[in-house]
Design a protein around this motif. Structure first.
Motif, short mmCIF file in Angstrom:
data_model
loop_
_atom_site.label_atom_id
_atom_site.label_comp_id
_atom_site.label_asym_id
_atom_site.label_seq_id
_atom_site.Cartn_x
_atom_site.Cartn_y
_atom_site.Cartn_z
N THR A 141 3.50 3.20 10.20
CA THR A 141 4.11 2.87 8.92
C THR A 141 5.59 3.21 8.98
O THR A 141 5.97 4.26 9.48
N ASP B 35 5.14 -8.46 4.59
CA ASP B 35 4.37 -7.59 5.48
C ASP B 35 5.23 -7.27 6.71
O ASP B 35 6.24 -7.93 6.95
N GLN C 109 1.85 -5.65 -7.07
CA GLN C 109 1.70 -5.43 -5.63
C GLN C 109 2.23 -4.07 -5.21
O GLN C 109 1.71 -3.44 -4.30
N ARG C 110 3.25 -3.61 -5.89
CA ARG C 110 3.86 -2.33 -5.52
C ARG C 110 3.12 -1.13 -6.10
O ARG C 110 3.43 0.01 -5.76
N SER C 111 2.17 -1.38 -6.98
CA SER C 111 1.54 -0.26 -7.68
C SER C 111 0.20 0.16 -7.07
O SER C 111 -0.45 1.04 -7.58
N THR C 112 -0.19 -0.51 -5.98
CA THR C 112 -1.52 -0.20 -5.44
C THR C 112 -1.44 0.18 -3.97
O THR C 112 -1.84 -0.60 -3.10
N PRO C 113 -0.94 1.37 -3.69
CA PRO C 113 -0.88 1.80 -2.29
C PRO C 113 -2.27 1.94 -1.69
O PRO C 113 -3.23 2.31 -2.36
N GLN C 114 -2.37 1.65 -0.40
CA GLN C 114 -3.61 1.76 0.36
C GLN C 114 -3.44 2.84 1.42
O GLN C 114 -2.32 3.19 1.79
N THR C 115 -4.55 3.27 1.93
CA THR C 115 -4.51 4.19 3.06
C THR C 115 -4.71 3.40 4.35
O THR C 115 -5.55 2.50 4.39
N THR C 116 -3.91 3.70 5.36
CA THR C 116 -4.03 2.99 6.64
C THR C 116 -3.81 3.96 7.79
O THR C 116 -3.13 4.97 7.64
N LEU C 117 -4.37 3.60 8.94
CA LEU C 117 -4.12 4.37 10.16
C LEU C 117 -3.00 3.75 10.99
O LEU C 117 -2.62 4.28 12.01
N ARG C 118 -2.49 2.61 10.53
CA ARG C 118 -1.44 1.93 11.29
C ARG C 118 -0.11 2.68 11.23
O ARG C 118 0.14 3.46 10.31
N LEU D 267 9.04 -3.50 0.38
CA LEU D 267 7.89 -4.41 0.29
C LEU D 267 7.80 -5.12 -1.05
O LEU D 267 7.79 -4.47 -2.10
N TYR D 268 7.71 -6.44 -0.98
CA TYR D 268 7.52 -7.33 -2.13
C TYR D 268 8.77 -7.51 -3.00
O TYR D 268 8.92 -8.55 -3.66
N GLU E 202 8.70 0.38 3.57
CA GLU E 202 7.77 0.41 2.43
C GLU E 202 8.53 0.20 1.12
O GLU E 202 8.05 -0.46 0.20
#
Lengths: 302, 302, 302, 302
Positions: free
Chosen positions: D25, D49, D14-23, D33-34, D30
């Motif tokens: 942060t 979350d 879960q920690r190895s797959t960062p996503q891009t977001t406009l929210r 997380l998890y 971060e």
């Protein structure tokens, strides 16, 4: 027998001193006040107080809808209309306060209904009594083989004996040690808030539980349902009887629209319409999964 | 004068038919039942029903704390203890139901208190009456020059006259047009749910509002406060008087710990300790901002 | 046109600075973030933030039901199962935060959904803009002659003209006087908290509204329904579209089980069963009132 | 050690797959997380979350107060102002979702905070693991002799040994019987929903718990307090650290105004004022009971 002579004397005293009030009074409820209705082997439900009656529901609705409600001639018709169209706020205008004695594992399910007020006996402050729920033989069921959360038939013979012995012996031993740990004779005595952790989940606790009628009916719909666990269902059943005496019109509407009713999906409604036109609909042509179809057959074939 | 002869007749009828009940009864509250207490120019508050009294609070606390409460000898002491230590659940065991008539802009503030049950008169179904709140001269204040949400002194002279004329004339004209739009004489008549949008926020609405004592006291703390808008504060004040008659011990504890009390920050407490040891503390040495310091001085100098 | 150039510039800035996160991200929702979807003549809905996606629902359900959920092979099937059996808590694990600009009379309906978080623009602190909802010609309907809370057909001709003129003129005049009363030029200036009472209910307000998915779907079921007032329904419709992009499986299940489904009473289910066996059932033999029967025909004949 | 290799692998994934977001942060969050933060002997807290950051609080406040908030120059000052004046709604605009593993008797206290969303592992559907809380020697305290709900000093010697042996042996024996009762080898196997009642309250359960920041801080104020039971306080302490990284300004204000602050009654404030004027105030002349006076001395003398 859930009540001690002291408790019964207290109830008798409470029932012997009627007061005069200008509030709305529900005669069907007055006869329940304070009386403990036995549930399971040591539990009970008793009404401590209530607010409102059937008329309080329509009175509140008439404030909301004003002249709009004049066309519905009587209280029962209006209550049925409100229930049918999910008007929840008028039902919130009635309130009930119950004193309930129940096993901890039942309390853990019950408390998940958040919109209620609760005062529970605190095992941090006080010492729990040696009272445990031990199922009657016909409530000692096997795990269901078709439903992960259900029960199958009653256990029998040696297995039933063994289970009862485990439940009884473990409860007694855990309680013996609980008592021994908190004792301050010849020792310091473990803190109550720690000692309680040794007690199994069939020990009885008790609480005052206060809830409005709308949320009570929601609770009853889920917990008096055939899929609810037996041990909470018997409490819900007892409260259903009380509610029927308290607000007879509302309870009757609840039975028709909620307890006896069903929610059909768009897909299911479409199947009903096709079937009523003479089409033979099967699971394959229904658009439903096997699980849904089985439930659907249960509803329209029941 | 907020009540029509018909309403007064209805109240008289409700007050003339006492019932017998086994429930807990609060004598101080019985005298308020149904009676409309006038608020503002056309509003009122009246008690429709209630559940519980001071004793219901301690009864619930004693279920929770069992023998732990034996050491507190009397009801008043226990209620003060519960209030002081923020034990909220016993206060939730009392409930009150009010009928309130109030201007829409007051209703909009009031409804933000979510933990309550409400049935409001619906202007979708029904026609609103021609009743508007027009401030009395001493409640017609200027904008505060120091506080964005406060009022300064009362307006006077021409300005006051002009404001009153605007408020009155606009209300009357808007209502004239409302009536004209919904009329079905010689025309179709606009839907009520649309026509109501022409009505200004000083028109009166009404609702049934039901809330438990804990949440009522929270409402009163915020709305009977000196910083609350005058037009909601007068409602809170009227309810304070009713509550004092209903649950006198709880209300007295509320006055001492909430209304008359204050929350001091860690920084403020540190200043108090230093000052008690003889140190002269100023805003500069206090660790507080200017605004905080001013508030702090108000609390300890008050 | 609901957005000023400044607002649009702010939105563009918010959309131009993507961040990296380890949180669950819903691609369908990212495209909506900050963008204002116009509703009515001056209103909008825009997504400020969200938490979770379809997978967050099943993830929470799998914590609850552990191995019990292994038999349901995929996320969509599990979500449909949860929706069908009224398991509400997994849907509470998603959250959405919206910025909404809406007329006050719509806001008054909306706020009745209590399980949500709200920060509304305060007319005690700040000055409202001169923006009023004036219905488009096809949304200017007559009062329904069959339903107290409904609308009939659109008004036409002189009547429509007169209504539009009243709504527009009264709004402008009330706002002129509002501005005049709060002005501090050559006078003290009336407090904002008082002056706002002169403004009619079609003035626009705005708020941040944050709600979990379960309560959002409940809101949508009631407010996207054909019986909801048109002016709130268009907001619900806009949010439906956003929700469908955010949690596509959950939204599809919602459409099937809630929006397109129906609740049948015990009496109605009995009629369906009789009809499926070939019996001709009429209102007289159905056990339903005329109103219920008409609704029932609508459901099974629809 | 609370995490199995499989769980750690899942967290790593879960920690190895960062996503891009406009929210919005929160960088401090971060990093949490998890990741499972160990609590007690087998428990943990981990962030699943979150929504919002310090800026989300002031952003919402500025919607409410409009130009009224312009005078407060920076975010930290505004957050302190909001906290000081009990403006709760802006803090509700942030949300956190935690995965918590905790003993059942801790879960029973925790769940009393009603304004939160919960999905708990269900022992009706699934089988509980053999994991029990056994206190470390320094957390094995005697009952307090001055406070019904508190603990005294740690037990020692034989008594401590005996208590640990009881807790361990009873847990193991009850779990052995639980396993034996639900086994379907050579027997039907008792339903899980029944077998669980044999398990003592120190068994571990787990849940997803989602709550807004305002209600989280209320939870922390009560449960990170010195009077809270140690076993829930360590969870609250772990969450305090996480919250400090998530919303540093809000957490700092919370520490100053809530955790480190105190509520003084009208009577107590009057005493402070008298003392500051040089009067020697004693319990007898204070108007307080002995208990109140002792608490008051603790606050102003602390």
């Amino acid at each position: 027998m859930p009540l001690s002579p002291e408790q019964q004397a207290e109830i008798d005293a409470q029932r012997s001193t009627p007061q005069t009030t200008l509030r709305a009074t529900a005669p069907g409820m007055e006869k329940h006040l304070y009386t403990a209705h036995p549930v399971l082997d040591h539990g009970f439900v008793r009404v401590i107080d209530y607010m409102g009656d059937d008329n309080a529901i329509t009175q509140a609705a008439r404030v909301s809808y004003g002249k709009g409600t004049k066309s519905v001639q009587n209280d029962e018709g209006l209550i049925r209309y409100l229930m049918r169209h999910w008007h929840s706020t008028p039902f919130e205008m009635c309130e009930i306060k119950l004193h309930v004695k129940l096993p901890v594992f039942v309390a853990r399910q019950w408390i998940r209904h958040r919109t209620a007020n609760v005062n529970e006996y605190s095992a941090r402050y006080s010492i729990l009594d040696r009272e445990f729920y031990i199922p009657a033989p016909d409530a000692l069921n096997a795990q269901s083989v078709i439903n992960n959360q259900g029960r199958g038939e009653a256990l029998s013979g040696d297995e039933a004996q063994r289970v009862l012995k485990y439940l009884t012996d473990d409860a007694m031993r855990c309680y013996d040690h609980y008592e021994e740990m908190i004792s301050d004779e010849g020792q310091q005595g473990l803190a109550r808030e720690l000692a309680r952790m040794n007690l199994p989940a069939n020990i009885y606790t008790q609480w005052y539980w206060k809830v409005d009628l709308h949320n009570l009916l929601h609770f009853l719909r889920l917990r008096a349902d055939a899929h609810a666990q037996y041990e909470i269902r018997v409490y819900a059943d007892a409260i259903c009887k009380i509610t029927a005496d308290w607000v007879p019109y509302a309870y009757k509407a609840f039975e028709d629209y909620r307890m006896g009713g069903a929610n059909l999906s768009a897909t299911a409604l479409d199947c009903v319409r096709r079937m009523l036109k003479g089409e033979v609909v099967t699971q394959e042509t229904s658009g439903m999964s096997k699980g849904e179809w089985r439930e659907f057959e249960g509803v329209i074939g029941g």
